[in-house]
Write an enzyme that holds these catalytic residues in place. Structure first.
Site, PDB file in Angstrom:
ATOM      1  N   LYS A 168       0.859  -1.186   0.000  1.00  0.00           N
ATOM      2  CA  LYS A 168       0.000   0.000   0.000  1.00  0.00           C
ATOM      3  C   LYS A 168       0.891   1.230   0.000  1.00  0.00           C
ATOM      4  O   LYS A 168       1.700   1.430   0.899  1.00  0.00           O
ATOM      5  CB  LYS A 168      -0.913  -0.007   1.229  1.00  0.00           C
ATOM      6  CG  LYS A 168      -1.773   1.243   1.316  1.00  0.00           C
ATOM      7  CD  LYS A 168      -2.783   1.154   2.431  1.00  0.00           C
ATOM      8  CE  LYS A 168      -3.588   2.440   2.534  1.00  0.00           C
ATOM      9  NZ  LYS A 168      -4.577   2.382   3.622  1.00  0.00           N
TER      10      LYS A 168
ATOM     11  N   LYS B 204      -2.261  -1.547  -3.734  1.00  0.00           N
ATOM     12  CA  LYS B 204      -3.127  -0.372  -3.659  1.00  0.00           C
ATOM     13  C   LYS B 204      -2.306   0.903  -3.695  1.00  0.00           C
ATOM     14  O   LYS B 204      -1.316   0.970  -2.974  1.00  0.00           O
ATOM     15  CB  LYS B 204      -3.898  -0.450  -2.338  1.00  0.00           C
ATOM     16  CG  LYS B 204      -4.773   0.741  -2.053  1.00  0.00           C
ATOM     17  CD  LYS B 204      -5.378   0.591  -0.692  1.00  0.00           C
ATOM     18  CE  LYS B 204      -6.194   1.821  -0.385  1.00  0.00           C
ATOM     19  NZ  LYS B 204      -6.673   1.812   0.982  1.00  0.00           N
TER      20      LYS B 204
HETATM   21  C1  PBG Z   1      -7.075   3.347   5.572  1.00  0.00           C
HETATM   22  C2  PBG Z   1      -7.583   3.322   4.183  1.00  0.00           C
HETATM   23  C3  PBG Z   1      -7.486   4.333   3.229  1.00  0.00           C
HETATM   24  C4  PBG Z   1      -8.118   3.859   2.094  1.00  0.00           C
HETATM   25  C5  PBG Z   1      -8.602   2.590   2.375  1.00  0.00           C
HETATM   26  N1  PBG Z   1      -8.236   2.265   3.668  1.00  0.00           N
HETATM   27  C6  PBG Z   1      -6.965   5.703   3.332  1.00  0.00           C
HETATM   28  C7  PBG Z   1      -5.528   5.951   3.551  1.00  0.00           C
HETATM   29  O1  PBG Z   1      -4.711   5.043   3.648  1.00  0.00           O
HETATM   30  O2  PBG Z   1      -5.199   7.125   3.648  1.00  0.00           O
HETATM   31  C8  PBG Z   1      -8.260   4.613   0.814  1.00  0.00           C
HETATM   32  C9  PBG Z   1      -9.231   4.061  -0.154  1.00  0.00           C
HETATM   33  C10 PBG Z   1      -9.573   4.981  -1.252  1.00  0.00           C
HETATM   34  O3  PBG Z   1      -8.933   6.026  -1.461  1.00  0.00           O
HETATM   35  O4  PBG Z   1     -10.531   4.650  -1.972  1.00  0.00           O
HETATM   36  N2  PBG Z   1      -8.038   2.869   6.468  1.00  0.00           N
END
Ligand code: PBG
Length: 335
Positions: A206, A258
Site C-alpha cells: 500500500k 493499492k
Molecule cells: C485506511 C484506508 C485508506 C483507504 C482505504 N483504507 C486511506 C488511507 O490510507 O489514507 C483509501 C481508499 C480509497 O482512497 O478509496 N483505512
C-alpha cells in the site's frame, strides 16, 4: 515467442493480427481477459447518526450510508452478484486511540452484523481493520509521545479490533494500516480466540498516495500531514515484494496492491510470485478522476470505467475493489 524448429514459419506477409479484430463476435471469442461480477468487491461507507444516506461530493454516485440506506445498498450488491463488500465505518466520536473501533456497538461493528444478517450468505462481508477512521488525529495507529505513529502499540489495538470484527461476523479482515508485523499479530489473536476461519486480507503493498484524496472526505478524516512514515514510497517496487513475502509468511490469506491504476507494474510483479490470491484496490481518486472527466464530456464514462477495471484484471488481479462494482456487474450481466 519461439516456434519449434519443425514448424515452418509462415511467410511474414501472412501475419495479419487484424483478422481477430474484424467482428464483435471474433473479438469476444478471442479476448484474453474477462471480467466477471464475482471478481468485484464494493467498498461501502456507513456513517453513525445519519437519518438518510448523504452523497460524497468528490465521489459522485458514492454515499455515506445511513443504516437504512446501507440495507438497501447491500440488497443491490447481492442482486448484482458481486463477490463481496468491504465496510468502512464513520463514527460520531473520535479519540486518540480510536476507541469506537473496538466497541462492539461501534458503527463499523454494528454495520458488519447487519451486513452478515442481510447478505452474509451471498456476499463475503469484509471489514477495514485500521484506526484512521476512529482516531481524532486521523493516523492509522496510536501515537507515541513524540507524535510519531507507534508501531507496536498500534499492533495491540489491531489485535483487539480483529477479535471484535470477527465476533461481529466479518469473514475477511482488511488490514490496511501498514504497520510492521500486523498480519502475524492479528492471525495469532484470531487463532487464540478460536476464530480460525476468519481470513486475513493484507494490504501488503500500500503506497502513500495522493489518489486517496476523496476517501478522506468519505470518512471525514481528521488527518493533517501524511502517512509517508508507514505507507510505501511511490518510487519503490522491490520493497513491494518484500512486504508481500512477509505478509504471506505471517499468514495472509490474500494480499493486495493499492492503489491499482498507477501501480500495475507492482501488481503484475506480485501476481507473478504470490502463492495466495492477489487483489487490487481501485481507489477513490482513480474513481473521481474518471467521473470528473466524464462529467466534463472529456471521456466516454462507461468505456473508461470498463477499460480501467479490465486493465487491473489483465495486470494480474484476481479480484478488484472498485466503487463501480455494482454498476459494472450489472453491465457485465446485461451484455
Ligand atoms: C485506511 C484506508 C485508506 C483507504 C482505504 N483504507 C486511506 C488511507 O490510507 O489514507 C483509501 C481508499 C480509497 O482512497 O478509496 N483505512
Amino acid at each position: 515467442m519461439s516456434r519449434s524448429h519443425d514448424t515452418p514459419a509462415p511467410r511474414p506477409s501472412a501475419f495479419r493480427p487484424r483478422r481477430l479484430r474484424t467482428t464483435p463476435a471474433m473479438r469476444r471469442l478471442t479476448a484474453q481477459t474477462r471480467l466477471h461480477p464475482e471478481d468485484l468487491v464494493l467498498p461501502m461507507f456507513v456513517r453513525e447518526g445519519l437519518e438518510e444516506s448523504v452523497p460524497i461530493a468528490s465521489m459522485p454516485g458514492v454515499h455515506q450510508h445511513s443504516l437504512d440506506g446501507f440495507r438497501s445498498a447491500l440488497a443491490d450488491a447481492a442482486e448484482a452478484g458481486i463477490g463481496g463488500v468491504m465496510l468502512f465505518g464513520v463514527p460520531e466520536k473520535r479519540d486518540a486511540v480510536g476507541s469506537q473501533a473496538t466497541d462492539p456497538d461501534g458503527i463499523l461493528n454494528l454495520a458488519t452484523r447487519i451486513a452478515v444478517e442481510e447478505v452474509g450468505d451471498e456476499l463475503v462481508v469484509q471489514t477495514d481493520l485500521c484506526l484512521d477512521e476512529f482516531t481524532d488525529h486521523g493516523h492509522c495507529g496510536v501515537l507515541a509521545d513524540d507524535g510519531s505513529v507507534d508501531n507496536d502499540a498500534t499492533l495491540e489495538r489491531y489485535a483487539e479490533m480483529a477479535l471484535v470484527q470477527a465476533e461481529a461476523g466479518s469473514a475477511l479482515l482488511g488490514l490496511s494500516g501498514m504497520m510492521d508485523g500486523q498480519v502475524g499479530v492479528v492471525r495469532d489473536a484470531l487463532e487464540k480466540a478460536g476464530h480460525t476461519s476468519t481470513a486475513v486480507l493484507a494490504y501488503a503493498a500500500k503506497y502513500a498516495s495522493s489518489f486517496y484524496g476523496p476517501f478522506r472526505e468519505a470518512v471525514d478524516s481528521q488527518l493533517s500531514g501524511d502517512r509517508r512514515s508507514y505507507q510505501m514510497d511511490n518510487a519503490n517496487s522491490r520493497e513491494a515484494l518484500l512486504e508481500v513475502e512477509l505478509d504471506i509468511a505471517e499468514g495472509a490469506d490474500v494480499v493486495m496492491v493499492k492503489p491499482a491504476g498507477s501501480y500495475l507494474d507492482i501488481l503484475a510483479a506480485v501476481a507473478a510470485r504470490s502463492t495466495v490470491p492477489v487483489w487490487a484496490y481501485q481507489v477513490s481518486g482513480e474513481y473521481a478522476m474518471i467521473e470528473a472527466a466524464a462529467a466534463n464530456g472529456w471521456i466516454d464514462r462507461e468505456r473508461a470505467i470498463d477499460e480501467s477495471v479490465l486493465a487491473i484484471k489483465r495486470a494480474g488481479a484476481d479480484a478488484i475493489l472498485t466503487y463501480w462494482a455494482v454498476e459494472l456487474a450489472d453491465r457485465l450481466t446485461s451484455r
